[in-house]
Design a protein around this motif. Sequence first.
Motif, short mmCIF file in Angstrom:
data_model
loop_
_atom_site.label_atom_id
_atom_site.label_comp_id
_atom_site.label_asym_id
_atom_site.label_seq_id
_atom_site.Cartn_x
_atom_site.Cartn_y
_atom_site.Cartn_z
N ILE A 149 16.23 10.53 -13.64
CA ILE A 149 15.46 9.38 -13.16
C ILE A 149 15.19 8.49 -14.37
N VAL A 150 15.54 7.23 -14.25
CA VAL A 150 15.28 6.26 -15.31
C VAL A 150 14.31 5.22 -14.76
N VAL A 151 13.22 5.00 -15.47
CA VAL A 151 12.22 4.02 -15.08
C VAL A 151 12.10 3.00 -16.20
N TYR A 152 12.16 1.73 -15.83
CA TYR A 152 11.95 0.64 -16.78
C TYR A 152 10.85 -0.22 -16.18
N ALA A 153 9.71 -0.26 -16.84
CA ALA A 153 8.55 -0.93 -16.24
C ALA A 153 7.72 -1.64 -17.30
N SER A 154 6.89 -2.55 -16.82
CA SER A 154 5.94 -3.24 -17.67
C SER A 154 4.53 -2.80 -17.30
N ASP A 155 3.62 -2.90 -18.24
CA ASP A 155 2.24 -2.49 -17.97
C ASP A 155 1.33 -3.65 -17.63
N ASN A 156 1.78 -4.87 -17.82
CA ASN A 156 0.95 -6.03 -17.50
C ASN A 156 1.81 -7.27 -17.44
N GLY A 157 1.21 -8.35 -16.97
CA GLY A 157 1.91 -9.62 -16.91
C GLY A 157 2.02 -10.26 -18.28
N PRO A 158 2.55 -11.47 -18.33
CA PRO A 158 2.77 -12.14 -19.62
C PRO A 158 1.48 -12.61 -20.25
N THR A 159 1.58 -12.93 -21.53
CA THR A 159 0.42 -13.52 -22.21
C THR A 159 0.19 -14.91 -21.66
N GLY A 160 -1.00 -15.41 -21.81
CA GLY A 160 -1.36 -16.71 -21.24
C GLY A 160 -1.03 -17.88 -22.15
N ASP A 161 -1.43 -19.05 -21.70
CA ASP A 161 -1.12 -20.29 -22.42
C ASP A 161 -1.65 -20.30 -23.85
N GLU A 162 -2.75 -19.58 -24.11
CA GLU A 162 -3.31 -19.59 -25.46
C GLU A 162 -2.36 -18.97 -26.48
N PHE A 163 -1.35 -18.21 -26.01
CA PHE A 163 -0.37 -17.61 -26.91
C PHE A 163 1.00 -18.30 -26.82
N ARG A 164 1.05 -19.40 -26.07
CA ARG A 164 2.34 -20.06 -25.83
C ARG A 164 2.96 -20.58 -27.13
N ASN A 165 4.22 -20.25 -27.30
CA ASN A 165 5.04 -20.80 -28.37
C ASN A 165 6.20 -21.52 -27.71
N TRP A 166 6.84 -22.41 -28.44
CA TRP A 166 7.96 -23.17 -27.89
C TRP A 166 9.19 -22.93 -28.74
N SER A 167 10.32 -22.72 -28.07
CA SER A 167 11.58 -22.58 -28.79
C SER A 167 12.04 -23.95 -29.28
N ALA A 168 13.09 -23.96 -30.08
CA ALA A 168 13.63 -25.23 -30.59
C ALA A 168 14.15 -26.11 -29.46
#
Length: 178
Positions: free
Chosen positions: A57-76
């Motif tokens: 059995i292989v499980v791939y999971a996340s423990d929470n949603g994404p970080t919010g806007d206060e941590f937003r970075n922008w790519s080039a």
Amino acid sequence: FFLYLPFSVGHGPNLPSKAFEGKSRVGNYGDKIMESDYHVGRVLDALKDANIDDNTIVVYASDNGPTGDEFRNWSALGIPDMGSPGPFRGALGAASEGSVRTFCFIRWPGHVKPDTKSYAMFSAMDFLPTFAAILGRNLPDDRPIDGVDQTKVLTGESATGARESLLSFVGGDLVAAR
């Protein structure tokens, strides 16, 4: 055997290894997702090479949603260099769906049908009792176990599962009940 292999994908700072830097064309977050995919592939290849991929059995999971806007970075390219809650409102640390509803992929050949989806209420706490039931093992009786056996969700025998409620905490604070 049991292998727990946590990746830091999605957790800042998003710094991919040199081999994956710039590969996704959408920023460091995308590069880290590609790097994670590569390493998961290596695990799946190792299971196949050991001839145990059809009995694991292989499980791939996340423990929470994404970080919010206060941590937003922008790519080039002007693309947000972070995860997305999709159509749901909220992010990490919130009581809303965008924080507490996360993805989980489960591969169990012969038991979990490929390309199936479930919207059953399932918690990471449910893995212990579920795996114990699959293995025919008893849970410890010297402590409370918050999870429930969700084997029937995995096998497609139940659309709703065995969980009647789920509490969500942020730190020590109860913030939501479902």
